[in-house]
Write a protein that holds these residues in place. Structure first.
Motif, PDB file in Angstrom:
ATOM      1  N   GLY A  53      24.314 -27.012 -24.072  1.00 24.63           N
ATOM      2  CA  GLY A  53      25.416 -27.098 -23.122  1.00 24.63           C
ATOM      3  C   GLY A  53      24.979 -27.620 -21.758  1.00 24.63           C
ATOM      4  N   ARG A  54      25.908 -27.554 -20.805  1.00 20.11           N
ATOM      5  CA  ARG A  54      25.624 -28.020 -19.455  1.00 20.11           C
ATOM      6  C   ARG A  54      25.217 -26.842 -18.573  1.00 20.11           C
ATOM      7  N   PHE A  55      24.265 -27.108 -17.691  1.00 17.40           N
ATOM      8  CA  PHE A  55      23.739 -26.083 -16.798  1.00 17.40           C
ATOM      9  C   PHE A  55      23.865 -26.544 -15.352  1.00 17.40           C
ATOM     10  N   GLN A  56      24.052 -25.574 -14.467  1.00 22.03           N
ATOM     11  CA  GLN A  56      24.068 -25.863 -13.034  1.00 22.03           C
ATOM     12  C   GLN A  56      23.269 -24.786 -12.320  1.00 22.03           C
ATOM     13  N   ALA A  57      22.364 -25.231 -11.426  1.00 26.80           N
ATOM     14  CA  ALA A  57      21.470 -24.306 -10.735  1.00 26.80           C
ATOM     15  C   ALA A  57      21.914 -24.085  -9.296  1.00 26.80           C
ATOM     16  N   TRP A  58      21.635 -22.869  -8.817  1.00 30.32           N
ATOM     17  CA  TRP A  58      21.946 -22.463  -7.448  1.00 30.32           C
ATOM     18  C   TRP A  58      20.716 -21.751  -6.890  1.00 30.32           C
ATOM     19  N   VAL A  59      20.318 -22.115  -5.669  1.00 30.06           N
ATOM     20  CA  VAL A  59      19.159 -21.483  -5.042  1.00 30.06           C
ATOM     21  C   VAL A  59      19.537 -21.080  -3.617  1.00 30.06           C
ATOM     22  N   ALA A  60      19.194 -19.847  -3.247  1.00 28.44           N
ATOM     23  CA  ALA A  60      19.524 -19.358  -1.902  1.00 28.44           C
ATOM     24  C   ALA A  60      18.382 -18.504  -1.362  1.00 28.44           C
ATOM     25  N   PRO A  61      17.958 -18.755  -0.124  1.00 28.25           N
ATOM     26  CA  PRO A  61      16.960 -17.863   0.489  1.00 28.25           C
ATOM     27  C   PRO A  61      17.578 -16.491   0.701  1.00 28.25           C
ATOM     28  N   LEU A  62      17.055 -15.496   0.006  1.00 23.14           N
ATOM     29  CA  LEU A  62      17.628 -14.155   0.081  1.00 23.14           C
ATOM     30  C   LEU A  62      16.556 -13.155  -0.322  1.00 23.14           C
ATOM     31  N   PRO A  63      16.212 -12.229   0.554  1.00 29.20           N
ATOM     32  CA  PRO A  63      15.165 -11.246   0.212  1.00 29.20           C
ATOM     33  C   PRO A  63      15.619 -10.344  -0.926  1.00 29.20           C
ATOM     34  N   ASP A  64      14.660  -9.884  -1.711  1.00 26.87           N
ATOM     35  CA  ASP A  64      14.952  -9.007  -2.843  1.00 26.87           C
ATOM     36  C   ASP A  64      14.954  -7.560  -2.366  1.00 26.87           C
ATOM     37  N   ASP A  65      16.142  -6.956  -2.303  1.00 27.35           N
ATOM     38  CA  ASP A  65      16.235  -5.557  -1.879  1.00 27.35           C
ATOM     39  C   ASP A  65      16.342  -4.611  -3.069  1.00 27.35           C
ATOM     40  N   GLY A  66      16.159  -5.165  -4.268  1.00 24.06           N
ATOM     41  CA  GLY A  66      16.182  -4.325  -5.464  1.00 24.06           C
ATOM     42  C   GLY A  66      17.546  -4.169  -6.099  1.00 24.06           C
ATOM     43  N   THR A  67      18.603  -4.515  -5.382  1.00 21.04           N
ATOM     44  CA  THR A  67      19.957  -4.327  -5.935  1.00 21.04           C
ATOM     45  C   THR A  67      20.799  -5.599  -5.886  1.00 21.04           C
ATOM     46  N   THR A  68      20.478  -6.538  -5.008  1.00 24.07           N
ATOM     47  CA  THR A  68      21.329  -7.719  -4.827  1.00 24.07           C
ATOM     48  C   THR A  68      21.494  -8.501  -6.121  1.00 24.07           C
TER      49      THR A  68
ATOM     50  N   ALA B 270      19.049 -29.436   3.470  1.00 18.54           N
ATOM     51  CA  ALA B 270      19.905 -28.672   4.389  1.00 18.54           C
ATOM     52  C   ALA B 270      19.192 -28.347   5.695  1.00 18.54           C
ATOM     53  N   ARG B 271      17.874 -28.275   5.637  1.00 21.59           N
ATOM     54  CA  ARG B 271      17.061 -28.017   6.840  1.00 21.59           C
ATOM     55  C   ARG B 271      17.578 -26.794   7.610  1.00 21.59           C
ATOM     56  N   HIS B 272      17.780 -25.697   6.856  1.00 23.96           N
ATOM     57  CA  HIS B 272      18.140 -24.389   7.418  1.00 23.96           C
ATOM     58  C   HIS B 272      19.554 -24.342   8.014  1.00 23.96           C
ATOM     59  N   ARG B 273      20.368 -25.345   7.738  1.00 27.03           N
ATOM     60  CA  ARG B 273      21.751 -25.294   8.222  1.00 27.03           C
ATOM     61  C   ARG B 273      22.579 -24.408   7.286  1.00 27.03           C
ATOM     62  N   PRO B 274      23.351 -23.460   7.839  1.00 29.77           N
ATOM     63  CA  PRO B 274      24.168 -22.576   6.983  1.00 29.77           C
ATOM     64  C   PRO B 274      25.203 -23.367   6.194  1.00 29.77           C
ATOM     65  N   GLY B 275      25.560 -22.840   5.052  1.00 30.71           N
ATOM     66  CA  GLY B 275      26.606 -23.449   4.236  1.00 30.71           C
ATOM     67  C   GLY B 275      26.147 -23.690   2.815  1.00 30.71           C
ATOM     68  N   VAL B 276      27.073 -24.212   2.009  1.00 29.97           N
ATOM     69  CA  VAL B 276      26.784 -24.583   0.617  1.00 29.97           C
ATOM     70  C   VAL B 276      26.468 -26.069   0.596  1.00 29.97           C
ATOM     71  N   HIS B 277      25.246 -26.421   0.197  1.00 29.74           N
ATOM     72  CA  HIS B 277      24.787 -27.804   0.221  1.00 29.74           C
ATOM     73  C   HIS B 277      24.617 -28.293  -1.216  1.00 29.74           C
ATOM     74  N   ARG B 278      25.524 -29.172  -1.632  1.00 29.48           N
ATOM     75  CA  ARG B 278      25.515 -29.687  -3.002  1.00 29.48           C
ATOM     76  C   ARG B 278      24.669 -30.947  -3.081  1.00 29.48           C
ATOM     77  N   TYR B 279      23.879 -31.030  -4.121  1.00 25.77           N
ATOM     78  CA  TYR B 279      23.042 -32.213  -4.311  1.00 25.77           C
ATOM     79  C   TYR B 279      23.899 -33.475  -4.352  1.00 25.77           C
ATOM     80  N   ALA B 280      25.110 -33.343  -4.890  1.00 28.18           N
ATOM     81  CA  ALA B 280      26.007 -34.501  -4.966  1.00 28.18           C
ATOM     82  C   ALA B 280      26.342 -35.054  -3.588  1.00 28.18           C
ATOM     83  N   ASP B 281      26.267 -34.205  -2.548  1.00 26.89           N
ATOM     84  CA  ASP B 281      26.605 -34.631  -1.188  1.00 26.89           C
ATOM     85  C   ASP B 281      25.381 -35.034  -0.375  1.00 26.89           C
ATOM     86  N   VAL B 282      24.205 -34.560  -0.765  1.00 23.32           N
ATOM     87  CA  VAL B 282      23.013 -34.812   0.066  1.00 23.32           C
ATOM     88  C   VAL B 282      21.916 -35.524  -0.717  1.00 23.32           C
ATOM     89  N   TRP B 283      22.265 -36.131  -1.845  1.00 25.16           N
ATOM     90  CA  TRP B 283      21.249 -36.722  -2.713  1.00 25.16           C
ATOM     91  C   TRP B 283      20.398 -37.767  -2.004  1.00 25.16           C
TER      92      TRP B 283
END
Length: 398
Positions: free
Chosen positions: A208-223, A297-310
């Motif tokens: 099937g088709r897959f889509q990946a998402w990556v976000a800087p977020l510390p692991d607090d054990g529950t997130t 994205a260079r640390h700019r907040p928001g959702v940055h799609r590869y389709a927009d910043v390729w």
């Protein structure tokens, strides 16, 4: 026919030792009345749960199975009424824990699971023939309602414990599998059969088709666990992993807006999103896309799609492929060359409709229509910077 009498409190003799009290006798009578109406009450409670709590229908719950479960809980509750007790028996507690665990696996949220019991109890008491209750029996009925609420609180506590335990266990299994999948994808040398095995265990289609998402977020054990639980309630499948200070999510057949909302609620301020790509190899590339979009994205907040910043992502990593971005546009350019000419000429004449129309010997309205038609067919708007760059590139690759 009335249940009980209109004669008020009984003035009969006190029961002798070993003889049931008047309260015990009334409770037993009430239990018998409830047992006679068990099927009808179970049907009414089931209907109320399905009507008021959509997650029970959305999870594919079979109505007959739900009715049978409601009937079993009601039967246990009637036994508690007959015995004038509020505590659950060990068997009732174990049944409730197992039920809670099963509902967790089905993806029913704990809040709705808890609420379902009170919705069902309300339906049961609404369905009781109150107008027929008289005298001492009415007093017994009111007391039974109070005790049944306390008994139900103990049942709900056991259900919640089972639900929580299953969630933690399920999350640990999914987390381990997700980490294994991530290692396979990033390493790139794992046998395809091993990758397919992990995907199968995650209930994902390796073709099937897959889509990946990556976000800087510390692991607090529950997130990660909470995010996984939230996305379980949505169509599709997701694998969630915390690694090196980043939350990595691989989705399949899940609405992008649902993933974005879940990440936002988890506290992700910056998110990189990869292209939707085919197969296990596509999952690996989508993961690279998401990381590239995050770098761009260079640390700019928001959702940055590869389709927009390729374009910026490719400048940082020329090896990152952007071919899927151009597939639809290339096919459109080959099938409708007059639209490709409109895009090319518009770009080459300073983004001027008037100048491009003159070069093509067209009326300006005709050129505008062709550019709009291009947008409808490809999803690329030539009046937008990245839309124009992507369109111009696709036309040259056609």
């Amino acid at each position: 026919m009335h249940i009980g009498t209109d004669e008020g409190p009984s003035r009969e003799r006190e029961p002798s030792e070993g003889e049931p009290s008047r309260q015990e006798t009334s409770a037993a009578e009430l239990a018998e009345v409830l047992r006679e109406r068990l099927d009808r009450l179970a049907d009414g409670a089931t209907a109320a749960v399905l009507e008021q709590l959509p997650s029970f229908s959305d999870c594919g719950q079979d109505r007959a199975e739900l009715t049978a479960t409601v009937r079993q809980f009601l039967r246990a509750g009637i036994d508690a009424v007959a015995e004038s007790r509020t505590a659950t028996t060990p068997a009732e507690t174990e049944f409730a824990r197992i039920y809670g665990a099963r509902r967790a696996v089905q993806g029913i949220p704990s809040e709705e699971l808890t609420l379902s019991f009170y919705v069902a109890l309300r339906a049961v008491w609404i369905g009781f023939p109150w107008s027929s209750a008289r005298g001492d029996f009415l007093t017994t009925l009111v007391g039974a309602m109070e005790r049944s609420m306390l008994w139900l609180q103990n049942v709900v506590a056991a259900v919640g414990a089972g639900h929580q335990q299953a969630l933690v266990g399920t999350w640990l299994d999914v987390s381990v599998l997700g980490q294994q999948l991530l290692n396979f994808l990033e390493d790139g040398s794992a046998p395809d059969a091993d990758v397919r095995t992990v995907l199968d265990r995650l209930d994902m289609d390796s073709a099937g088709r897959f889509q990946a998402w990556v976000a800087p977020l510390p692991d607090d054990g529950t997130t990660g666990r909470l995010l996984h639980t939230r996305l379980q309630q949505q169509p599709g499948r997701c694998a969630v992993v915390h690694t090196h200070g980043h939350l990595v999510l691989l989705s399949q057949d899940t609405e992008a807006v649902a993933v974005e909302n879940a990440l936002s609620e988890a506290g992700a301020a910056i998110v990189g999103v990869g292209l939707s790509r085919q197969g296990a190899a596509g999952a690996r590339r989508s993961l690279a896309d998401a990381r590239g979009a995050l770098r761009a994205a260079r640390h700019r907040p928001g959702v940055h799609r590869y389709a927009d910043v390729w374009l910026f992502a490719l400048a940082q990593d020329p090896a990152a492929g952007a071919e899927p971005l151009f597939e639809t546009a290339r096919a459109t350019a080959r099938a409708q060359p007059h639209l490709a000419d409109a895009v090319r000429t518009f770009a080459d004449h300073g983004f001027s409709i008037a100048a491009a129309a003159r070069a093509l010997h067209l009326h300006a309205n005709t050129l505008t229509y062709r550019l709009e038609r291009w947008r409808e067919l490809t999803g690329l708007d030539c009046r937008d910077y990245m839309g124009l760059v992507t369109s111009r590139t696709a036309v040259e690759l056609a």
